[in-house]
Design an enzyme around this catalytic site. Structure first.
Site, short mmCIF file in Angstrom:
data_model
loop_
_atom_site.label_atom_id
_atom_site.label_comp_id
_atom_site.label_asym_id
_atom_site.label_seq_id
_atom_site.Cartn_x
_atom_site.Cartn_y
_atom_site.Cartn_z
CG LEU A 63 3.14 8.96 -32.59
CD1 LEU A 63 3.50 8.42 -31.31
CD2 LEU A 63 4.01 8.19 -33.69
CG ASN A 94 -3.04 16.24 -33.93
OD1 ASN A 94 -2.19 15.39 -33.67
ND2 ASN A 94 -3.42 16.50 -35.02
CG HIS A 179 -0.93 24.97 -35.96
ND1 HIS A 179 -1.08 23.63 -37.20
CD2 HIS A 179 -1.92 25.41 -36.60
CE1 HIS A 179 -1.72 23.83 -37.95
NE2 HIS A 179 -2.39 24.72 -37.48
CG ASP A 305 2.63 18.19 -40.19
OD1 ASP A 305 2.27 17.73 -39.26
OD2 ASP A 305 2.07 19.11 -40.77
CG HIS A 309 -5.07 11.85 -42.83
ND1 HIS A 309 -6.05 12.06 -41.75
CD2 HIS A 309 -4.29 12.70 -42.74
CE1 HIS A 309 -5.56 13.21 -41.08
NE2 HIS A 309 -4.73 13.90 -41.99
O1 DOR Z 1 -1.27 18.64 -42.64
C1 DOR Z 1 -1.73 18.82 -41.51
N1 DOR Z 1 -2.09 17.52 -40.72
N2 DOR Z 1 -1.46 19.51 -40.51
C2 DOR Z 1 -1.58 19.72 -39.41
O2 DOR Z 1 -1.39 20.75 -38.62
C3 DOR Z 1 -2.28 18.59 -38.57
C4 DOR Z 1 -1.88 17.24 -39.36
C5 DOR Z 1 -2.78 16.12 -38.83
O3 DOR Z 1 -2.96 15.86 -37.72
O4 DOR Z 1 -3.41 15.36 -39.82
ZN ZN Z 2 0.58 21.86 -37.29
#
Ligand code: DOR
Ligand code: ZN
Length: 428
Positions: A63, A94, A179, A305, A309
């Site tokens: 998120l 995260n 993970h 997933d 970004h």
């Molecule tokens: O591609 C990924 N992006 N894999 C992950 O495990 C974390 C995620 C992210 O938080 O951007």
């Molecule tokens: Zn992951």
């Protein structure tokens, strides 16, 4: 408020149901499913030619709220979720701060309630601050409604800490999501290690970085008698390890993403940084093994997933761009095209992988149309043709390699807790 859904193909794998019927919803709950229901309702929906199913549940969404609201918020992710037929998303921890306390978990559920779109299930961290050292307070997290824990984005380096975390998780009946990545093997890598990475001159991440930790974590789960769920499995050997463990009766489940089923390392030749994901896109042979694994039940779940970004972060050289792609709005269609159209799964099996199984694995009281359950329902148009545009999507981010792709199947109606949130494909 009463909603009557008429004449759809009602699929509820949990009840072994696949039949043409009417569905009556009242006061936020499923009331009845029957061949013909004649009730006076505030809203009557004609679902003829459509699939009526429990709302999809994504076990793996990033998120970015709290901490990086400029990239994605709970609200924008929830909008993307319902547009993509998801009524619940599991929020990976995260974030900044990470979800390692009761207060941080409650923040997520409260914010989600304010948006009144999809349900948000917070995933707690395994270790405090996701630092891999001290185990978080699972009991306190559980009390705040957390059903699973993960340090997703990173693996826990120490086997001993992982073991103790699993013992604690087993005590409070918490699902541990792994993970699986040995960081010493993946360090510096940006794509799958193999022929293509050599040709492209990019540093590789070997399959073994994933396989070794899948093997380790399954062994530790057995030792601790914990429930372990392997996140975003991507290798043929990983599927084999899970298959063997299941045969031995170990409490392991696994998920795969639509992008790992759709794209291979060969596609990276365009150097499109939206193809940079972790774990990396693997080989066509791995894709085949993932599909077979889904079909034979080794892989239980399809999860997105969804990893938003910023555009300027992705507009870098492949080596420097962050890992991840968004996926909430494309997951259903990519799964339909890659699995149903290719004959690997039928519709009931797909609904099982995207709704009933996530609910069962999380021990979450949704993913079913049983009378008395909360009315999280989707009406899917299985034939709908549309073209995806990440820019025009609901997510704040647009880092998807699927922009411009012709898609099949879309959410026509989405009902969350008895409230219509998507009507004729549009968010209300
Ligand atoms: O591609 C990924 N992006 N894999 C992950 O495990 C974390 C995620 C992210 O938080 O951007
Ligand atoms: Zn992951």
């Amino acid at each position: 408020m009463k909603i009557l859904i008429k004449g759809g193909r009602v699929i509820d794998p949990g009840q072994g149901m696949d039949t043409k019927a009417d569905v009556l919803i009242d006061n936020g709950k499923i009331v009845e499913i029957k061949g013909k229901i004649s009730a006076k309702a505030q809203e009557t929906i004609n679902a003829s030619g459509k699939i009526v199913a429990p709302g999809l549940i994504d076990m793996h969404t990033h998120l970015r709220e709290p901490g990086r609201e400029e990239v994605e918020t709970i609200k924008t992710a929830a909008r993307a979720a319902v547009k993509g037929a998801f009524t619940t998303i599991s929020a990976m921890p995260n974030t900044d701060p990470p979800c390692d306390s009761r207060a941080n978990a409650l923040f997520l559920t409260e914010q989600a309630k304010k948006c009144a779109l999809a349900n948000v299930l917070p995933v707690g961290t395994i270790t405090k601050g996701r630092k891999g050292k001290e185990i978080a307070e699972f009991f306190e997290l559980k009390d705040a409604g957390v059903l699973s824990v993960s340090d997703d984005g990173d693996s826990i380096k120490e086997a001993e800490i992982t073991r103790r975390a699993m013992e604690y998780a087993s005590m409070v009946d918490m699902l541990v999501i792994s993970h699986a990545e040995d960081a010493s093997l993946s360090a510096g890598g940006v794509m799958n290690e193999g022929f293509t990475s050599s040709v492209l001159g990019l540093a590789g991440i070997p399959s073994e970085a994933e396989n070794i930790v899948i093997e380790r974590d399954i062994r530790l789960a057995k030792l601790a008698d914990a429930r372990i769920h392997i996140a975003h499995i991507s290798t043929a050997e990983g599927v084999e390890i899970v298959r063997d463990a299941k045969k031995k009766g170990i409490k392991v489940t696994a998920e795969v993403t639509p992008h790992h089923l759709t794209l291979s390392d060969r596609d990276v030749k365009t150097f499109d940084t939206n193809l940079k994901v972790n774990p990396p896109l693997r080989t066509p042979e791995d894709i085949k093994a993932l599909k077979v694994g889904l079909k034979d039940g080794t892989i239980d779940v399809i999860a997105t997933d969804h990893a938003p970004h910023l555009e300027n972060e992705k507009e870098k050289e492949f080596d420097y761009a962050p890992f991840g792609m968004i996926g909430l709005e494309t997951a259903l269609s990519l799964s339909v095209m890659g699995l149903i159209s290719e004959g690997y799964l039928d519709w009931p099996e797909l609904i099982q992988k995207m709704s009933s199984n996530p609910a069962r694995i999380l021990k979450y009281d949704r993913g079913t149309l049983k009378p008395g359950s909360p009315a999280d329902v989707v009406i899917i148009d299985p034939e709908k043709k549309w073209t995806y545009s990440a820019k025009l999507g609901q997510s704040k981010a647009s880092n998807s390699p699927f922009s411009g792709r012709e898609m099949i199947a879309a959410a026509n109606y989405v009902i969350v807790g008895g409230k219509v949130v998507v009507k004729n494909g549009q968010i209300t």
